[in-house]
Design an enzyme around this catalytic site. Sequence first.
Site, PDB file in Angstrom:
ATOM      1  N   LYS A 165       0.859  -1.196   0.000  1.00  0.00           N
ATOM      2  CA  LYS A 165       0.000   0.000   0.000  1.00  0.00           C
ATOM      3  C   LYS A 165       0.883   1.230   0.000  1.00  0.00           C
ATOM      4  O   LYS A 165       1.834   1.332   0.778  1.00  0.00           O
ATOM      5  CB  LYS A 165      -0.862  -0.032   1.247  1.00  0.00           C
ATOM      6  CG  LYS A 165      -1.534   1.262   1.619  1.00  0.00           C
ATOM      7  CD  LYS A 165      -2.625   0.984   2.607  1.00  0.00           C
ATOM      8  CE  LYS A 165      -2.791   2.076   3.613  1.00  0.00           C
ATOM      9  NZ  LYS A 165      -3.875   1.809   4.535  1.00  0.00           N
TER      10      LYS A 165
HETATM   11  C1  R5P Z   1      -2.204   4.513   8.261  1.00  0.00           C
HETATM   12  O1  R5P Z   1      -2.246   5.149   9.255  1.00  0.00           O
HETATM   13  C2  R5P Z   1      -3.207   3.546   8.030  1.00  0.00           C
HETATM   14  O2  R5P Z   1      -2.677   2.336   7.555  1.00  0.00           O
HETATM   15  C3  R5P Z   1      -4.365   3.952   7.154  1.00  0.00           C
HETATM   16  O3  R5P Z   1      -5.139   2.823   7.017  1.00  0.00           O
HETATM   17  C4  R5P Z   1      -3.999   4.463   5.798  1.00  0.00           C
HETATM   18  O4  R5P Z   1      -3.302   5.655   5.900  1.00  0.00           O
HETATM   19  C5  R5P Z   1      -5.197   4.576   4.841  1.00  0.00           C
HETATM   20  O5  R5P Z   1      -6.102   5.459   5.283  1.00  0.00           O
HETATM   21  P1  R5P Z   1      -6.338   6.872   4.614  1.00  0.00           P
HETATM   22  O6  R5P Z   1      -7.078   6.605   3.326  1.00  0.00           O
HETATM   23  O7  R5P Z   1      -7.165   7.605   5.613  1.00  0.00           O
HETATM   24  O8  R5P Z   1      -4.995   7.498   4.354  1.00  0.00           O
END
Ligand code: R5P
Length: 268
Positions: free
Chosen positions: A173
């Site tokens: 990710k």
């Molecule tokens: C990080 O803090 C986490 O893995 C979140 O799940 C990630 O940042 C995705 O969330 P967002 O779309 O709010 O950035």
Amino acid sequence: MDWGLKNRLSRIIKPDTGRTVMLAVDHGYFLGPTTGLEEPGKTVEPLLPYADTLMLTRGVLRNCVDPETDIPIVLRVSGGTSVLKDDLSNEGITVSIRDAIRLNVSGVALSIFVGAPNERETLQSMADLIDDAEEFGIPVLAVTAVGKDMVRDARYLALCCRIAAEMGAHFVKTYYCDDFERVVSTCPVPVVIAGGKKIPENDALQLAHNAVKRGAVGVDMGRNIFQSDCPVGMIKAVRAIVHENIPVEEGYKIYESEKANNVKTAVA
Ligand code: R5P
């Protein structure tokens, strides 16, 4: 890749489209009760029908999600810092693989901090987690580039994603950026994008659209869904963009129409 691992991964990244809409609600692991996730169970419940996967911590899973819910879980298994500290990279593994199995997860996720003070420790944690998880056929998601000071350009993000893949992460990710094709083409495992900070709905839909058009297999999106004024409208729109390749304008109409329905229901 063994059968169990492939099977779990196919619960996350749907084989019919090769894409996924992961709903990320793990933010509390270092942010506490962040906006929109004060009561995570209530936030998540109406969104579940439109999510392919739920990404969260074991505490929220155990306490706020019905165990009879039929949704694949990607469990965050790293942590140990809070937003009060300057160095977010000081993370370790916080959940044993035994507990992840007990929770019947489809994948486990950890953050890696390339270029940060604890780069080596987080990369070693990832390698150890991959060794443990592969023994039981559980895919590992490497979450890259978390941290407010990171320059999220293609050169840096490609570096992070490639290192994660080289060390054995099964999917990665990262953040969307200019020249995103370079990040995807140099990463031999599937890439999903985080949504990042809340931005206007149309911009968030454009982000999702650009990402899948340029090779991401989908999104692992949190704040731009659960902090929206119409979270169900947003996840429906993101879902249609990711799985059906609809234009952003059509996605925005889905969001607007859901929002208008909500207003009507509230007034009635
Ligand atoms: C990080 O803090 C986490 O893995 C979140 O799940 C990630 O940042 C995705 O969330 P967002 O779309 O709010 O950035």
